[in-house]
Structures are given as structure tokens and as C-alpha cells.
Design a protein around this motif. Structure first.
Motif, short mmCIF file in Angstrom:
data_model
loop_
_atom_site.label_atom_id
_atom_site.label_comp_id
_atom_site.label_asym_id
_atom_site.label_seq_id
_atom_site.Cartn_x
_atom_site.Cartn_y
_atom_site.Cartn_z
N VAL A 120 63.64 87.35 68.70
CA VAL A 120 64.99 86.88 69.04
C VAL A 120 66.00 87.39 68.01
O VAL A 120 67.10 87.86 68.37
CB VAL A 120 65.03 85.34 69.10
CG1 VAL A 120 66.46 84.85 69.33
CG2 VAL A 120 64.12 84.83 70.20
N LEU A 121 65.65 87.32 66.75
CA LEU A 121 66.56 87.78 65.70
C LEU A 121 66.88 89.26 65.86
O LEU A 121 68.03 89.69 65.65
CB LEU A 121 65.96 87.51 64.32
CG LEU A 121 65.79 86.04 63.92
CD1 LEU A 121 65.06 85.92 62.59
CD2 LEU A 121 67.15 85.34 63.85
N LYS A 122 65.89 90.05 66.23
CA LYS A 122 66.12 91.49 66.38
C LYS A 122 67.02 91.81 67.57
O LYS A 122 67.63 92.89 67.62
CB LYS A 122 64.78 92.21 66.53
CG LYS A 122 63.97 92.27 65.24
CD LYS A 122 62.79 93.23 65.36
CE LYS A 122 61.78 92.77 66.37
NZ LYS A 122 60.60 93.68 66.43
N LEU A 123 67.13 90.88 68.53
CA LEU A 123 68.02 91.09 69.67
C LEU A 123 69.49 90.87 69.32
O LEU A 123 70.38 91.43 69.98
CB LEU A 123 67.64 90.15 70.82
CG LEU A 123 66.26 90.30 71.46
CD1 LEU A 123 66.08 89.24 72.53
CD2 LEU A 123 66.08 91.69 72.06
N LEU A 124 69.75 90.07 68.29
CA LEU A 124 71.12 89.65 67.99
C LEU A 124 72.08 90.79 67.67
O LEU A 124 73.23 90.77 68.15
CB LEU A 124 71.11 88.62 66.86
CG LEU A 124 70.46 87.28 67.21
CD1 LEU A 124 70.44 86.37 65.99
CD2 LEU A 124 71.19 86.60 68.36
N PRO A 125 71.69 91.80 66.89
CA PRO A 125 72.64 92.88 66.61
C PRO A 125 73.09 93.63 67.86
O PRO A 125 74.15 94.28 67.84
CB PRO A 125 71.85 93.80 65.65
CG PRO A 125 70.83 92.92 65.02
CD PRO A 125 70.44 91.95 66.10
#
Length: 379
Positions: A103-108
């Protein structure tokens, strides 16, 4: 007024969903939820409907879908096992971190996400996973603030210290006086049920904290109708207990009393605290939650004096001394109340108490996250 549409990940029993619904003066709603546990999904559906939640692995969520969901906020409580004191503390090397990291990697790549609220266990604040998270969030344009808070900080007699992160894109938190901020160990604004202001001041004379009118209104709204909403500012356990409970049904078994009597965390109706209830409650002893002494005519000191005197020489006499206390487990409904779920929360009829305890042990405290949601959108 800005519309906030929330994607609830690792949704569990829907504690964040209730917290969102409690924001009566804000234009905010949960539009989609993901959860992999089948029993949690069934319970969620009973309370919030069948269309909101999906039983699926978060690793299947793509950038395109996250944009297509038309949400601008993500609230989540990722698995805590990689960081908990009872686990192996494998941190980022634990496979259970994979979905969170995904999920964190999707944010950018998803500029539509403007708000984040993340909960995890105490211990997460010193993890490598937290370092990775903050690096990604700050490089993506988020301002962040972190807390370590327990329900006991708000007058709820249950210890459940948890890590919380609030993040907003391109919007600083006006209450933060430090740059970069340290992890805060108390809630920023006054949460007293009845506000008492210093003359010509916005500082509460009771708690000495600044008053935020939106948050104060939320607290007053929910203390006015405890049984229909969540319980707050009632510091004694008896306020959370069922008046009529089958003591035999929830009695602590004799084998547990005899073997583990000295490590049981005993509480009475008049106590103002209880231990954190974990998913192992009733089948693990140490550190899994408190038990309740129901016989008020026998003192704990008297019973344990006899127990320790006879434990090695006369097990039946030792056992009888503790039986007199009528020690029982908290019922699922009572644990649910201490987690500040509303009294009209519904469980599927086929769920066992053991399953309910397990799901509650993995849940968020509704009152705490209600106030944090308000802080995220009103500060």
C-alpha cells in the motif's frame, strides 16, 4: 465543505467505519473496505451492509484500482505481529508486512490520496517498517504527526497503548509546535466531557489543554448518550459490565485457577483499569487480559493467603479458596464496550465467543480513533 471518501484497509470489525460515522458535522464516509478474515467480513457485513466490504488480499490492489475507487483517504490497521512483544519481532522481514508495504508503495503514484490514518501496536514506533513508511510519506508530500495513546488517557478503564499516525498531503497540522515533531504521548486538545474554560481563554481549566470546538462538540455529543454510542469518561469498570451474567458460563476453569492463580490479572467492579485484551484471551493466561472477581463478600487478600498456604500441600483447599472469589472472564459484550463499540453492534449468530475474542483482540478502540479522525480533518 470538502468531501472525504475513505478506503478502509485491514478493516477487521469496522472500528474505523464507526469512527467515521461518528463525525456528525463532517462530510466524510467509508466507501470501500478490504478484509481477508472471513469471520471479520461476516461481522462487518452485519453492521455496515454487504456492498462496502470485499474479502480479498490487499496485495491485489493496483495503482489503477486505487485511483478508480475515487477515494482521497486511507484508514488502516495493518498486522501487528511483526512488531508485538509476544512475537518474533521480525519487522520488515516478516511476510505479514508485505501488504502494508505494498500500500505504501502505491502512494507516490496515487495523487488522489490526501489523508491517512494508521494504527499499530506499541513497538511499531521503533521499527524499520516505520522508518520506511515515514520516508515514503514525506517524499510523497505528506505532513505527518505520530501518537502513542491508550483509552485510559480518555477515561476509559482499559489499557491499550497503540501507535497512531495521521498524515495529510500539503496541509500542516496547526497544533504541532515542533519541526520535525516527536511522537506525542497525549491527545492535543481538551477531551473533557464538560468544558471549563479559564476566563477570557481557550484553555480548559480542568485539563489545561487547548479547546478545539469541533472535537469538544464530538465528545459532548457522545457522552450524552453512552449506551447508544460509545462509552467515554466513565472510569469505573462497573459501567461497562452486564448486570446479569452467567458466572458459571464464563468462570475461569479450575485448572487455570490452580496452576496460574498468582499471575491472573484480577479486577473488581470498582476498579478504574483493566489490561489490554488480546486475541488469545481465555486460552492464554499471562498478558492476554484481565479477569473479574464477582464475589464482593470475600477479600482477594484472604483468598490468596489461603491459596498460597495450601497450594503445595492441599490442592483442593487451595482451589476452594479461589473458587470463593467467583472469578470469571469478561464477556465478549463487555470487552466490546471497553473497546468503545456501540451497544447496538451486531455479531453473526454462528460465531463462537472464542472467535469474538480473537476479532476484538485485533481491533482498534473506537473512541480513540474517533477523536483522531476528528483531529485529522478539523485541526
Amino acid at each position: 465543505m470538502e468531501t472525504i471518501k475513505v478506503l478502509e484497509l485491514f478493516a477487521g470489525l469496522g472500528g474505523f467505519h464507526i469512527a467515521v460515522n461518528n463525525q456528525k458535522d463532517a462530510n466524510i464516509q467509508v466507501v470501500k473496505s478490504f478484509e481477508i478474515n472471513v469471520n471479520a467480513v461476516k461481522t462487518y457485513q452485519e453492521n455496515f451492509g454487504y456492498d462496502v466490504i470485499s474479502n480479498r488480499n490487499i496485495l491485489s490492489l493496483s495503482t489503477e484500482e486505487l485511483i478508480r475507487q475515487n477515494v482521497n483517504a486511507i484508514f488502516m490497521s495493518p498486522p501487528c505481529q511483526p512488531f508485538t512483544r509476544l512475537g518474533k519481532k521480525l519487522d520488515v522481514n516478516d511476510d505479514r508486512c508485505n501488504a502494508f508495504h505494498h500500500v505504501l508503495k502505491l502512494l507516490p503514484r496515487t495523487p488522489n490520496i490526501q489523508y491517512l490514518l494508521i494504527e499499530n501496536v506499541y513497538g511499531f514506533e521503533s521499527s524499520k517498517m516505520r522508518e520506511n513508511m515515514l520516508e515514503i510519506l514525506q517524499s510523497s508530500g505528506f505532513y505527518t504527526i505520530e501518537f502513542l495513546l491508550s483509552p485510559t488517557d480518555f477515561g476509559v478503564p482499559n489499557s491499550r497503548l497503540r501507535y497512531y499516525l495521521l498524515a495529510r498531503k500539503n496541509k500542516k497540522f496547526t497544533f504541532c509546535k515542533h519541526d520535525p515533531p516527536s511522537i506525542l504521548k497525549e491527545f492535543t486538545y481538551c477531551t473533557c466531557g464538560g468544558i471549563s474554560l479559564h476566563e477570557q481563554s481557550s484553555i480548559c481549566s480542568n485539563c489545561q489543554r487547548e479547546v478545539n470546538t469541533k472535537i469538544s462538540s464530538l465528545v459532548q455529543q457522545n457522552t450524552g448518550n453512552m449506551k447508544q454510542s460509545f462509552l467515554v469518561n466513565t472510569s469505573k469498570l462497573h459501567s461497562y459490565l452486564d448486570e446479569k451474567t452467567d458466572i458459571e458460563q464464563y468462570a475461569v476453569p479450575d485448572k487455570i485457577l490452580l496452576r496460574y492463580g498468582n499471575i491472573l490479572d484480577l479486577r473488581t467492579f470498582q476498579d478504574s483499569s483493566s489490561c489490554c485484551f488480546t486475541k488469545g484471551y481465555t486460552h492464554l493466561v499471562e498478558g492476554s487480559g484481565s479477569v473479574l472477581v464477582c464475589n464482593r463478600s470475600v477479600t482477594i487478600e484472604e483468598a490468596y493467603k489461603a491459596y498460597n498456604e495450601f497450594k503445595e500441600t492441599n490442592s483442593e483447599a487451595a482451589l476452594n479458596s479461589l473458587r470463593k472469589l467467583k472469578i470469571r472472564y469478561f464477556t465478549p459484550k463487555e470487552v466490546e464496550r471497553l473497546m468503545c463499540f456501540p451497544d447496538n453492534y451486531i455479531w453473526p449468530k454462528d460465531l463462537s465467543d472464542k472467535t469474538k475474542y480473537k476479532l476484538l483482540g485485533n481491533s482498534v478502540n473506537v473512541h480513540v480513533v474517533t477523536l483522531l479522525v476528528a483531529l485529522l480533518i478539523h485541526s
